[in-house]
Design a protein around this motif. Structure first.
Motif, mmCIF file in Angstrom:
data_model
loop_
_atom_site.group_PDB
_atom_site.id
_atom_site.type_symbol
_atom_site.label_atom_id
_atom_site.label_comp_id
_atom_site.label_asym_id
_atom_site.label_seq_id
_atom_site.Cartn_x
_atom_site.Cartn_y
_atom_site.Cartn_z
ATOM 1 N N GLN A 193 0.826 -1.204 0.000
ATOM 2 C CA GLN A 193 0.000 0.000 0.000
ATOM 3 C C GLN A 193 0.860 1.254 0.000
ATOM 4 O O GLN A 193 0.607 2.215 -0.740
ATOM 5 C CB GLN A 193 -0.928 0.003 1.219
ATOM 6 N N SER A 194 1.919 1.240 0.811
ATOM 7 C CA SER A 194 2.816 2.397 0.877
ATOM 8 C C SER A 194 3.548 2.599 -0.439
ATOM 9 O O SER A 194 3.755 3.742 -0.886
ATOM 10 C CB SER A 194 3.822 2.214 2.019
ATOM 11 N N LEU A 195 3.950 1.490 -1.055
ATOM 12 C CA LEU A 195 4.623 1.583 -2.353
ATOM 13 C C LEU A 195 3.702 2.203 -3.400
ATOM 14 O O LEU A 195 4.132 3.055 -4.191
ATOM 15 C CB LEU A 195 5.049 0.185 -2.816
ATOM 16 N N ALA A 196 2.442 1.776 -3.392
ATOM 17 C CA ALA A 196 1.485 2.318 -4.350
ATOM 18 C C ALA A 196 1.317 3.822 -4.167
ATOM 19 O O ALA A 196 1.288 4.586 -5.146
ATOM 20 C CB ALA A 196 0.141 1.602 -4.200
ATOM 21 N N GLU A 197 1.213 4.244 -2.919
ATOM 22 C CA GLU A 197 1.069 5.680 -2.643
ATOM 23 C C GLU A 197 2.328 6.444 -3.058
ATOM 24 O O GLU A 197 2.246 7.577 -3.548
ATOM 25 C CB GLU A 197 0.786 5.879 -1.160
ATOM 26 N N GLN A 198 3.468 5.819 -2.862
ATOM 27 C CA GLN A 198 4.733 6.445 -3.240
ATOM 28 C C GLN A 198 4.833 6.632 -4.756
ATOM 29 O O GLN A 198 5.288 7.669 -5.243
ATOM 30 C CB GLN A 198 5.898 5.581 -2.744
ATOM 31 N N ILE A 199 4.383 5.654 -5.503
ATOM 32 C CA ILE A 199 4.464 5.716 -6.970
ATOM 33 C C ILE A 199 3.404 6.660 -7.532
ATOM 34 O O ILE A 199 3.678 7.446 -8.440
ATOM 35 C CB ILE A 199 4.306 4.302 -7.570
ATOM 36 N N GLY A 200 2.194 6.561 -7.002
ATOM 37 C CA GLY A 200 1.122 7.451 -7.423
ATOM 38 C C GLY A 200 0.914 7.471 -8.925
ATOM 39 O O GLY A 200 0.614 6.452 -9.546
ATOM 40 N N ASP A 201 1.095 8.644 -9.523
ATOM 41 C CA ASP A 201 0.891 8.808 -10.973
ATOM 42 C C ASP A 201 2.131 8.444 -11.786
ATOM 43 O O ASP A 201 2.199 8.759 -12.978
ATOM 44 C CB ASP A 201 0.482 10.247 -11.285
#
Length: 383
Positions: free
Chosen positions: A310-318
């Protein structure tokens, strides 16, 4: 271990035994039985650090291709940990089982040695663990004959692996070896007196089949060996293996060529991950159900130490799929770099790999002969 009382066996009691076995096998999948298995596995897990000498662990892999990341995170990563806790660890190279569902063995020698190299590279120590091959232990395979007399055809057809294979054949005849696959697995476990088998929940019926065979043998023949039953009862060490999809978004499989192999170089890994399936949404989110391919790469990066999915996804974002693949590639290559370096050294020394296998085969043969002698004694065939 308790001594089993002798019972008189007749054709009618055989039929009743088969019915009882069917009930036991079906119960292995119900909620109550699963809960008991989970609780017992937790007890064993706690006991391993206190009494590791009580256990002999057996695990096995079919050398149908090269080992990949799914194998590593599914089971291989645990081998060193179990070994280092002082448990007698046995690793079976199941070469005979290659032909259960195939017309030939393929490049079997290369794959067997590759599996030995992979095992050593992830930390298996041949001085403390035993790596051996099916085909090199004739006494273990000889147990198939008495074991087959203890199961019925209907029981074999009910086994989940056999059922799945039968459904997948689309009417094509199943080989006798495929049908008796559960019995072969039982022989693998019981010949070396293994009492601990790491499995997923879906594999519990296989282990139950081995327990049933051990129970039936000792019930039918065990009176001849008065001190103790011939076979130890194997138990499950349940694992919560992460579900990793292949690079195409389908089930990870050597036959589908959608894996990242342990032996791959960093460049080969990057090339493979660059082709990994994602989706058209540029914004990266962790949604295993709605976006399984994206979630799969996030999970893989997380398993390799990059952080929580989840944190990785938020970090990558767009940042899109390109950023996701780059982060995953970096994490995978960094995590597996020492394993791959060690593996390269091992693969360059074929004589050493052959010696490790030969030593393991010798140990397995000695134990198998002891077990077969006990079986012959129990069956009054020691003449």
């Amino acid at each position: 271990m308790t001594q089993h009382e002798m019972t008189t066996t007749s054709p009618s009691s055989n039929s009743q035994g088969a019915a009882d076995a069917g009930e036991v096998l079906s119960r292995s999948t119900d909620a109550a039985s699963l809960a008991r298995s989970v609780a017992r596995s937790a007890e064993i897990e706690a006991d391993l650090d206190v009494n590791p000498g009580r256990y002999r662990m057996l695990t096995g892999v079919r050398p149908t291709g090269n080992m990949h990341l799914g194998h590593y995170f599914g089971t291989m990563h645990s081998w060193k940990g179990i070994q280092d806790r002082g448990v007698d660890t046995w690793i079976l190279v199941a070469d005979y089982q290659v032909i259960t569902d195939r017309d030939g063995v393929g490049p079997i020698r290369e794959r067997v040695l590759s599996l030995v190299a992979d095992s050593l590279a992830v930390g298996v120590d041949p001085r403390r663990s035993t790596i051996f091959a099916h085909s090199a232990v004739p006494a273990a395979n000889q147990l198939m004959l008495p074991f087959l007399s203890l199961v019925t055809e209907s029981e074999l057809h009910r086994n989940p692996t056999v059922k799945a294979e039968l459904e997948a054949t689309d009417g094509r005849a199943m080989s006798g070896l495929m049908l008796t696959y559960p019995v072969h697995q039982a022989a693998d476990i019981l010949f070396c007196q293994a009492n601990l088998v790491p499995v997923g929940k879906d594999q519990l019926p296989h282990l139950e089949q081995a327990r049933l065979i051990a129970q039936r043998f000792d019930k039918r023949y065990g009176r001849a060996v008065k001190e103790h039953p011939v076979f130890r009862r194997p138990e499950a060490l349940l694992s919560e293996a992460p579900l990793l999809l292949g690079l195409d978004g389908e089930k990870m499989s050597k036959s589908r060529h959608n894996t990242i192999e342990l032996r791959m170089s960093a460049d080969e890994t990057a090339k493979a991950l660059k082709k990994a399936k994602t989706d058209s949404d540029r914004h990266i989110t962790y949604d295993p159900e709605g976006r399984p391919e994206v979630a799969n790469l996030l999970t893989l990066a997380s398993l390799c130490g990059a952080g929580e999915p989840q944190s990785l996804a938020e970090q990558i974002g767009d940042g899109g799929a390109g950023t996701l693949k780059r982060i995953t590639t970096e994490a995978v290559n960094e995590f597996f770099a020492p394993i791959r370096a060690r593996r390269a050294e091992l693969a360059a020394n074929e004589d050493y790999l052959l010696q490790v296998l030969a030593d393991g085969n010798a140990k397995a043969n000695a134990v198998a002969e002891q077990t077969l002698d006990a079986v012959r004694t129990a069956m009054h065939m020691n003449y």
